[in-house]
Design an enzyme around this catalytic site. Structure first.
Site, PDB file in Angstrom:
ATOM      1  CD  GLU A 186      -0.089   7.760   2.628  1.00 32.32           C
ATOM      2  OE1 GLU A 186       0.395   7.093   1.680  1.00 32.32           O
ATOM      3  OE2 GLU A 186      -0.282   7.284   3.755  1.00 32.32           O
ATOM      4  N   PRO A 218      -4.662  -8.757  -2.789  1.00 32.23           N
ATOM      5  CG  PRO A 218      -3.349 -10.657  -2.507  1.00 32.23           C
ATOM      6  CD  PRO A 218      -4.097  -9.874  -3.552  1.00 32.23           C
ATOM      7  NE  ARG A 219      -2.043  -1.281   1.759  1.00 29.27           N
ATOM      8  CZ  ARG A 219      -2.355  -0.097   1.252  1.00 29.27           C
ATOM      9  NH1 ARG A 219      -3.189  -0.020   0.239  1.00 29.27           N
ATOM     10  NH2 ARG A 219      -1.840   0.999   1.764  1.00 29.27           N
ATOM     11  CG  LEU A 263       1.814  -2.601  -6.034  1.00 29.12           C
ATOM     12  CD1 LEU A 263       3.177  -2.041  -5.649  1.00 29.12           C
ATOM     13  CD2 LEU A 263       0.837  -2.463  -4.877  1.00 29.12           C
ATOM     14  N   GLY A 264      -1.320  -0.521  -8.379  1.00 29.52           N
ATOM     15  CA  GLY A 264      -1.749   0.645  -9.142  1.00 29.52           C
ATOM     16  C   GLY A 264      -2.947   0.444 -10.039  1.00 29.52           C
ATOM     17  CD  GLU A 265      -3.092  -3.609 -13.272  1.00 29.28           C
ATOM     18  OE1 GLU A 265      -3.144  -3.600 -14.515  1.00 29.28           O
ATOM     19  OE2 GLU A 265      -2.936  -4.649 -12.620  1.00 29.28           O
ATOM     20  CG  ASN A 270     -10.161   5.464  -0.707  1.00 35.09           C
ATOM     21  OD1 ASN A 270     -11.310   5.748  -0.404  1.00 35.09           O
ATOM     22  ND2 ASN A 270      -9.487   6.131  -1.624  1.00 35.09           N
ATOM     23  CB  SER A 313     -14.019   7.002  -2.024  1.00 33.68           C
ATOM     24  OG  SER A 313     -12.648   7.121  -2.315  1.00 33.68           O
ATOM     25  CD  GLU A 314      -8.896   3.619  -4.665  1.00 32.01           C
ATOM     26  OE1 GLU A 314      -7.880   4.271  -4.907  1.00 32.01           O
ATOM     27  OE2 GLU A 314      -8.879   2.426  -4.293  1.00 32.01           O
TER      28      GLU A 314
END
Length: 444
Positions: free
Chosen positions: A70, A282-283, A323-325, A350, A352-353
């Site tokens: 978000e 992984p998440r 994370l974040g990549e 998501n 769309s990425e």
């Protein structure tokens, strides 16, 4: 009894309970801090205690998001706001440490970043009293009563962007006991921008004012708005060179239990494509380390992203435990399988990425509110997203994509074209709605 008075009565009960339970909530916060689930230094921000000064001049716009996804969706709108209205001070809050670690380096330099206060009367009242926002933009579904009613009481304008309710949440709020409370909360908003027509109907059924429901598009399509940090760019570029002579596919946002499906498919593909590399994301990063440990015990060579390991000969699995990549890692692969979608009880992620990066996109059937995104893309081009059920269908689909370059290319192009059609002007549309409904409505 009328709906609004009953809703006000339920809110008074909630406020009294949240006040009475505050000592236990504070103990729980300390317990989370000891477990590393709260920031070791800035955890007091969760009690409404600021760590930064409020700018003395100009109005303040508060963006709130619960976690990383978000928060990432909010950044394009925040950047657009700083360009269009530089005189507005912007405050961004999230609740999770993982979101903080990623977003702190991606926000514009003049944006204030704090952890969100708990929804207790003392914490929320202290937060609102200190920061004195003129407007509050809440991302997706953070419908906390003390936040919303406290803001309304102070005359602060409220907006809900990318608004959505899961099927479970909709059923929860639709119950006779809670319906008057959610109706009261939604009536305080100047703008509700739902993700889809279905979500708009859900909000209308919960008695959100019809005049405040307007569409701006899904901000999760705005993935091309982000800059890559220099250090990350160098790592990605190096990895791209290592994978240039390999056949590659990625399994992204994998949840516990799904790795068995992915690894099973990987083992089958290895028989016909011995040079294949499977990138598993992984998440949760800890899950990646656990998978690597199991695979290493089995005698397999695994490269971990956090250790910046090279892909030495014989390494066929690259595990991303950072994370974040993700959106940048999609550029390394022609095929992306989006997890969180292959087991009952999951709700998708998501897509769309991956489409923006030009990947052929595959996902399962357990996709929750992301079903609207799959439908929108498939309506533009049926080849843009392929849905598969379980190991056998995934294995067959990947085998066909690796065997036929033309089919692979057609699916890559379809995904990218559908993404571009849906992402056009989504950020400016969202900002225009905010500007109209918040700036021009005299809430104070």
């Amino acid at each position: 009894m009328a709906v609004v008075p009953k809703g006000e009565m339920l809110y008074k009960i909630y406020r009294t309970l949240s006040y009475g339970l505050s000592p236990l909530i504070h103990l729980h916060l300390h317990w989370r801090r000891l477990r590393g689930l709260e920031h070791p230094i800035r955890w007091r921000e969760r009690l409404g205690q600021p760590s930064l000064p409020r700018p003395s001049a100009g109005p303040l716009l508060w963006f709130h998001a619960v976690s990383l996804g978000e928060g990432m969706a909010a950044i394009p709108v925040i950047k657009f706001c700083t360009q269009r209205s530089p005189g507005i001070n912007i405050l961004m809050t999230t609740t999770t440490v993982s979101a903080f670690e990623v977003l702190k380096d991606r926000l514009p330099v003049n944006v204030i970043y704090q952890f969100a206060p708990l929804d207790t009367p003392a914490a929320m009242d202290a937060f609102l009293g200190y920061w004195k926002p003129k407007w509050i933009v809440i991302m997706e579904n953070e419908l906390w009563p003390n936040l919303i009613m406290g803001a309304s009481r102070l005359g602060i304008c409220l907006a809900l962007l990318n608004a959505r309710l899961s099927a479970k949440s909709f059923r929860h709020w639709s119950r006779p006991l809670l319906f008057p409370l959610i109706s009261l909360l939604l009536s305080q908003f100047s703008l509700i921008a739902p993700l889809s027509n279905v979500q708009a109907i859900h909000f209308q059924l919960l008695q959100a004012p019809p005049f405040c429901i307007n569409f701006s598009g899904d901000l999760k399509y705005a993935v091309n708005e982000y800059d890559l940090l220099k250090e990350d760019a160098e790592h990605i570029e190096y990895l791209q060179k290592q994978l240039s002579q390999k056949q590659v596919w990625m399994a992204a946002s994998i949840h516990r239990g799904e790795e068995e499906i992915i690894l099973g498919v990987h083992n089958i593909l290895m028989q016909s494509h011995p040079d294949i590399v499977t990138i598993i994301v992984p998440r949760h990063p800890l899950h990646g380390k656990e998978i690597a440990k199991v695979l290493n015990k089995g005698g397999l060579n695994v490269a971990l992203r956090s250790q910046h390991k090279k892909l030495i000969p014989g390494t066929s699995i690259y595990l991303v435990d950072t994370l974040g990549e993700l959106r940048h890692l999609y550029k390394l692969t022609p095929i992306a399988v989006i997890g969180g979608s292959f087991l009952p009880g999951l709700a998708g992620h998501n897509i769309s990425e991956a489409a923006a990066a030009g990947c052929a996109v595959l996902t399962g059937h357990h996709i929750g509110h992301f079903s609207h995104m799959v439908r929108e893309m498939q309506q533009l081009n049926p080849l843009s997203v392929m849905q598969v059920s379980g190991k056998l269908e995934l294995e067959k689909a990947l085998g066909e994509l690796f065997a036929d370059a033309k089919i692979l290319e057609s699916r890559q192009n379809a995904a990218k074209e559908a993404f571009h059609s849906l992402s056009t002007a989504v950020v400016s549309s969202a900002w225009d709605l905010l500007d109209f409904h918040l700036s021009r409505n005299k809430c104070r």
